[in-house]
Scaffold this motif. Structure first.
Motif, short mmCIF file in Angstrom:
data_model
loop_
_atom_site.label_atom_id
_atom_site.label_comp_id
_atom_site.label_asym_id
_atom_site.label_seq_id
_atom_site.Cartn_x
_atom_site.Cartn_y
_atom_site.Cartn_z
N LEU A 1 3.29 -4.43 6.65
CA LEU A 1 2.89 -5.52 5.76
C LEU A 1 4.04 -6.03 4.90
N PHE A 2 5.18 -5.36 4.95
CA PHE A 2 6.36 -5.86 4.23
C PHE A 2 7.34 -6.52 5.20
N GLY B 1 6.93 5.68 7.18
CA GLY B 1 6.72 4.29 6.78
C GLY B 1 7.98 3.58 6.33
N THR B 2 7.86 2.91 5.22
CA THR B 2 8.90 2.00 4.74
C THR B 2 10.21 2.69 4.42
N GLY C 1 0.40 2.49 13.48
CA GLY C 1 -0.80 2.53 12.64
C GLY C 1 -0.46 2.32 11.19
N CYS C 2 -1.42 1.77 10.46
CA CYS C 2 -1.24 1.59 9.03
C CYS C 2 -2.54 1.96 8.33
N PRO C 3 -2.70 3.17 7.88
CA PRO C 3 -1.75 4.25 8.08
C PRO C 3 -1.92 4.87 9.46
N PRO C 4 -0.89 5.57 9.93
CA PRO C 4 -1.06 6.32 11.18
C PRO C 4 -1.98 7.51 10.94
N SER D 1 6.90 6.59 1.57
CA SER D 1 5.80 5.66 1.28
C SER D 1 4.45 6.32 1.48
N CYS D 2 3.44 5.44 1.52
CA CYS D 2 2.07 5.95 1.58
C CYS D 2 1.78 6.72 2.86
N CYS D 3 2.56 6.50 3.94
CA CYS D 3 2.39 7.29 5.15
C CYS D 3 2.55 8.77 4.86
N GLY E 1 4.09 5.04 11.24
CA GLY E 1 3.67 3.90 10.43
C GLY E 1 4.25 2.57 10.85
N ALA E 2 3.41 1.54 10.69
CA ALA E 2 3.80 0.18 11.06
C ALA E 2 5.03 -0.29 10.29
N CYS E 3 5.17 0.14 9.04
CA CYS E 3 6.30 -0.31 8.22
C CYS E 3 7.63 0.11 8.82
S1 SF4 Z 1 2.51 1.82 7.54
FE1 SF4 Z 1 0.85 1.48 6.07
S2 SF4 Z 1 0.47 3.54 5.28
FE2 SF4 Z 1 2.47 3.59 6.24
S3 SF4 Z 1 3.97 3.13 4.64
FE3 SF4 Z 1 3.42 1.22 5.60
S4 SF4 Z 1 1.77 0.40 4.32
FE4 SF4 Z 1 1.93 2.57 3.88
#
Ligand code: SF4
Length: 358
Positions: free
Chosen positions: A109-110, A74-75, A131-134, A37-39, A101-103
């Motif tokens: 957020l998911f 992340g996710t 963190g989001c993002p960390p 993911s974006c992380c 990452g929080a995911c």
């Molecule tokens: S924690 Fe934030 S940055 Fe990391 S995968 Fe989830 S949404 Fe993306």
């Protein structure tokens, strides 16, 4: 040659060679590429020239059999979970896991999505970076912390969670704790309004007149500058597509399905544009039809615009709409095998519950 047996392994981990082995492991934390993911962007940031995490002997590597670290970014979806476990199982011991990452920690957020997993339930994690993002600094400090752990000789083949005394933390007695309800306001009968709009766009008026003459069974109107909308009955779905393709609309921008649960119908909406006719390039034409929710079937447009193939497969996965003529129908494209039509409004999300036994 003598086999490598338990005695030899013991010698490596606690004999005179042990400090050398620890030193080697500490300065060669090679992370397998597993960007989910974006992380992953933060990971790239940590290893790019600015922070240069390679200074600490950590280097991203392509093959799991030569790596000893997974950085879960992340996710992790249900479909990806299997790949994560297989990757971890194929890595040689001792191996370590950092989760960023929080995911990855609690869904981020998911948190209430149909496809999310908690990666720490799939593989044992040594360090979490929230963190989001960390931040890249966070990831680097996790790498440094892991190095110290290896130095102290705490590194094990499989990390284990420490047992927490929940009775002490949460009080005595057995009770069920539920997470809070999602912060959503669901409108029971949302209105879907698509209406003509007066805009200054001469070419649009000419285009609408031309398309209306070729599609007398449909409503054709301008909804904004460079935007035309066509509504028709489902039996004319292909006919509209054929006319648009002949007019120069040579590619599909998107295919969407809208679930109108309270009216027991789906709206299938397709947007097309042109790369080959100069005047049509900024124009997007969207055509829509309504189909029944009980038996959602519609003709595929794969032979008119081959690029619609993947989008039809996605809509088939998410809503269960059957695109007649698309050979993929009946298979899963994006989803894990146990997930069925997750974007239908009546799809039941798994509600996590925590049981405290005391
Ligand atoms: S924690 Fe934030 S940055 Fe990391 S995968 Fe989830 S949404 Fe993306």
């Amino acid at each position: 040659m003598k086999d490598v047996n338990a005695e030899n392994i013991e010698f490596l981990s606690s004999g005179v060679i042990a400090p050398v082995k620890k030193w080697g492991a500490k300065w060669s934390l090679w992370a397998v590429h597993l960007v989910t993911s974006c992380c992953g962007v933060e990971l790239a940031h940590a290893y790019a020239s600015g922070y240069d995490a390679e200074r600490w002997g950590s280097l991203n590597f392509g093959m799991m059999r030569q790596t000893n670290l997974i950085i879960v970014e992340g996710t992790i979806t249900k479909k990806m979970a299997r790949a994560l476990r297989i990757t971890w199982e194929q890595m040689p011991d001792p191996k370590f896991v950092i989760l960023i990452g929080a995911c990855g920690i609690e869904g981020g957020l998911f948190w209430n999505s149909y496809h999310i997993t908690r990666p720490w339930k799939i593989i044992p994690v040594d360090y979490f970076v929230p963190g989001c993002p960390p931040t890249p600094e966070g990831l680097i400090s996790a790498i440094r912390a892991l190095q110290k752990k290896i130095e102290r000789g705490e590194a094990k083949t499989t990390a284990e969670f420490r047992e927490a005394d929940l009775e002490k933390i949460l009080g005595k007695g057995e009770k069920e704790r539920k997470p809070p309800k999602p912060p959503l306001k669901i409108e029971p009968k949302p209105e879907i309004k698509i209406e003509p709009r007066e805009v200054e766009w001469e070419f649009g008026k000419e285009l609408v007149a031309k398309l209306s003459s070729k599609l007398p069974f449909a409503e054709v109107f301008v909804i904004d500058k460079n935007r035309v909308y066509i509504k028709s009955e489902s039996k004319f779905y292909r006919k509209v597509a054929e006319v648009l393709e002949k007019e120069g609309f040579d590619h599909v921008k998107s295919l969407n399905v809208i679930d109108v649960l309270h009216e027991k119908k789906f709206i299938v909406e397709c947007s097309v544009s042109s790369y080959s006719v100069k005047e049509l390039m900024p124009v997007i034409v969207t055509f829509s039809v309504e189909i029944s929710r009980e038996n959602p079937r519609i003709k595929s447009l794969i032979d008119i615009w081959p690029s619609i193939d993947y989008q039809e497969r996605e809509m088939h996965d998410f809503f269960g709409v059957w695109f007649e003529g698309n050979p993929w129908m009946g298979n899963k494209f994006l989803l894990a095998p146990e997930v069925e039509t997750p974007l239908r409004k009546d799809f039941k999300l798994e509600e996590p519950s925590y049981v405290l036994e005391g």
